[in-house]
Design a protein around this motif. Structure first.
Motif, PDB file in Angstrom:
ATOM      1  N   LYS A   1      12.358 -22.333   7.827  1.00  0.00           N
ATOM      2  CA  LYS A   1      12.510 -23.710   8.324  1.00  0.00           C
ATOM      3  C   LYS A   1      11.742 -24.680   7.448  1.00  0.00           C
ATOM      4  O   LYS A   1      12.207 -25.790   7.174  1.00  0.00           O
ATOM      5  N   ARG A   2      10.551 -24.273   7.015  1.00  0.00           N
ATOM      6  CA  ARG A   2       9.744 -25.180   6.196  1.00  0.00           C
ATOM      7  C   ARG A   2      10.356 -25.357   4.810  1.00  0.00           C
ATOM      8  O   ARG A   2      10.353 -26.457   4.250  1.00  0.00           O
ATOM      9  N   ALA A   3      10.917 -24.256   4.260  1.00  0.00           N
ATOM     10  CA  ALA A   3      11.573 -24.378   2.953  1.00  0.00           C
ATOM     11  C   ALA A   3      12.789 -25.299   3.068  1.00  0.00           C
ATOM     12  O   ALA A   3      13.034 -26.142   2.196  1.00  0.00           O
ATOM     13  N   ALA A   4      13.528 -25.163   4.183  1.00  0.00           N
ATOM     14  CA  ALA A   4      14.697 -26.020   4.391  1.00  0.00           C
ATOM     15  C   ALA A   4      14.261 -27.473   4.521  1.00  0.00           C
ATOM     16  O   ALA A   4      14.937 -28.379   4.037  1.00  0.00           O
ATOM     17  N   LEU A   5      13.098 -27.662   5.139  1.00  0.00           N
ATOM     18  CA  LEU A   5      12.567 -29.022   5.282  1.00  0.00           C
ATOM     19  C   LEU A   5      12.192 -29.596   3.916  1.00  0.00           C
ATOM     20  O   LEU A   5      12.473 -30.756   3.613  1.00  0.00           O
ATOM     21  N   ALA A   6      11.591 -28.749   3.082  1.00  0.00           N
ATOM     22  CA  ALA A   6      11.242 -29.208   1.735  1.00  0.00           C
ATOM     23  C   ALA A   6      12.498 -29.636   0.986  1.00  0.00           C
ATOM     24  O   ALA A   6      12.507 -30.647   0.283  1.00  0.00           O
TER      25      ALA A   6
END
Lengths: 271, 270
Positions: free
Chosen positions: B152-157
């Protein structure tokens, strides 16, 4: 009671046939739109600042074309050898077994070389492409591309189409050469002629039109496999089972499409 | 709450959508202003994910208007759409990272497609965004090697790499444990403060919604029940909102004829 069941059944049947027919037409239209759009991206993507990447095309050429070389080689060689065996066996009754060489040369270049290449590519890439795009569809990766402003057709379909159009004719030529060589290997033993004589006879039997006919077919196959495989991938739904269904359907339809297209082509070209 | 339309980055009016004969969204109107966090809340089947898909332009509408940055996206040409899409970022429910690329390539993907930056600049920019989401040093990993929270955090980045003006989240805490999902909520707040983006979050998680929202839109069966601040929603006396807040199941009235019809449909020839 029985009287009111029959019209219902009949209606259900006709409805089912009608639905299938309409969805078939729909799929055909979808494929046509896909072809137009992916071709457009290849031609004008550069000016719309949405280039089709050469690196993506090169990668597809590797997986679709280069990695298929061993299988195409083996299948074409074996098929050429089988044609020689069967040809010599049947023609021996007429004492015309030496005619087998021109038979192999013609049928391989016009028909079987390209068909073998097509079936190998359909089997290998038809399933792989449908599975890859289907997985992306289910993981919302296609949606992610679209909201990023990247056309999925430009990003996924155009490189495949370009790679297919470049690699299928090359694979067809390789397949032709290998099948003729396979026929040669048998002819050398059975007909007691040298390989050089065999090749000279092959050369004499062939006209440029024969090879061109095979190449033209390979281009049609390339387009058909691309469209069938990618559209099945884009329309995949229903989890792992749906993905399996889409993959199977893709391979079966790819092979059916190229065989039927081949028949139609041959019908018109050999008149 | 009165909102000047000129400030609204998202302005939906009277949106109606169908799925086959089934009406999914019915006369939905809402606005999101610059720098605001709007949470779209509702139970399963309330139409909130559908609303998000329409906001992202993934479907064409049957009726109503959706304006992003003042432009009606239902009538936009592909070029204008492209310009708008460069200004929005989306974090999908499952992350939707491209499985064939590593984390760094995933984050750089929008830059590669839309800018003419050189490779090193793109690398630095993607690393900056990975720092923001605490994923520095993970850029060489493939998505399959990441945990749910990291995906999720990578997708947010990836969603913020183009410095968007609107950021969409689809169920950010789905499938995450409470600690990780609280981290993600903090991250969302931090990004809003740092980048001054408008954020639209679709979720059914109450705690998360109350923590991050400036305003909450409650959707129910395709209609908007209310739009209000966290306190207004908390103190609402609408029975359906109360049910959602107190997690009470609903006893639906049974229509005897309808019930009989459902049971016997297609089974009896009358």
């Amino acid at each position: 009671m029985a009287t009111d069941i029959r019209p219902n059944r009949f209606r259900q049947l006709s409805e089912a046939i009608g639905r299938k027919f309409v969805s078939g037409i729909e799929e055909f239209g979808y494929g046509a739109v896909l072809l137009v759009e992916s071709t457009l991206w290849l031609l004008v993507g550069h000016w719309m600042q949405q280039r089709v990447r050469i690196s993506a095309v090169a990668q597809e050429m590797m997986t679709i074309g280069v990695q298929a070389i061993p299988v195409v080689t083996i299948l074409a060689f074996a098929n050429g050898a089988m044609m020689a065996m069967q040809g010599i066996y049947t023609l021996r009754d007429f004492g015309a077994e030496s005619q087998v060489v021109s038979g192999i040369a013609m049928s391989v270049t016009r028909e079987f070389g390209v068909l073998i290449a097509g079936i190998v590519v359909a089997g290998r890439s038809g399933s792989a492409i449908a599975a890859r795009i289907g997985t992306m569809q289910m993981a919302q990766e296609i949606d992610a591309l679209r909201v990023m402003g990247v056309s999925p057709v430009r990003y996924l379909v155009s490189p495949i189409l370009a790679a297919m159009l470049l690699m299928m004719p090359l694979l067809a030529i390789l397949s032709d050469a290998m099948a003729i060589l396979g026929g040669g290997a048998i002819s050398v033993f059975e007909l007691h002629i040298s390989l050089e004589t065999y090749l000279t006879r092959v050369y004499a039997a062939l006209a440029p039109g024969d090879i061109l006919q095979g190449l033209a077919k390979s281009v049609v196959f390339a387009v058909l496999i691309t469209l069938v495989a990618t559209s099945n991938g884009f329309n995949a739904s229903g989890g792992a089972e749906g993905l399996g269904r889409a993959t199977t359907r893709s391979v079966v339809l790819c092979i059916a499409a190229i065989v039927v297209a081949d028949m139609i082509f041959t019908f018109f070209l050999s008149r | 709450m009165t909102v000047a339309t000129s400030q609204a980055v998202i302005d939906v009016s009277n949106l109606v959508t169908h799925y086959g004969d089934h009406k999914i969204l019915d006369d939905v109107s809402l606005t999101v202003t610059a720098g605001e966090i709007m949470v779209i809340m509702g139970g399963s089947g309330s139409g909130k994910s559908t609303l998000l898909r329409y906001l992202l332009g993934l479907h064409s509408t049957y009726g109503g208007e959706i304006r992003l940055f003042g432009k009606d996206i239902t009538t936009l040409g592909s070029r204008e759409w492209m310009e708008i899409r460069k200004k929005i970022g989306v974090s999908f429910q499952g992350g939707a990272l491209f499985n064939s690329m590593n984390v760094g390539e995933n984050v750089r993907m929008p830059l590669r497609e839309h800018t003419a930056l050189d490779e090193n600049t793109m690398k630095i920019m993607s690393r900056m965004k990975l720092e923001v989401v605490n994923l520095a040093g993970y850029e060489h990993l493939m998505p399959a090697q990441l945990s749910g929270g990291m995906i999720k955090r990578a997708a947010l980045a990836r969603a913020i790499v183009m410095d968007p003006s609107i950021l969409f989240f689809d169920e950010p805490s789905a499938g995450l444990d409470p600690v990780v999902s609280a981290d993600l909520d903090n991250l969302i707040l931090r990004i809003r403060d740092a980048m001054n983006v408008s954020i639209v979050v679709v979720t059914h998680e109450l705690d998360s919604a109350f923590k991050i929202a400036d305003r909450i839109t409650v959707l129910d069966r395709g209609r908007i029940l209310m739009v209000g601040t966290v306190d207004e929603v908390r103190n609402s006396d609408n029975p359906r909102i109360r049910n959602l807040l107190t997690r009470t199941s609903e006893d639906e009235l049974v229509d005897a004829n309808e019930y009989l019809h459902r049971l016997t449909e297609g089974a009896m020839r009358i």
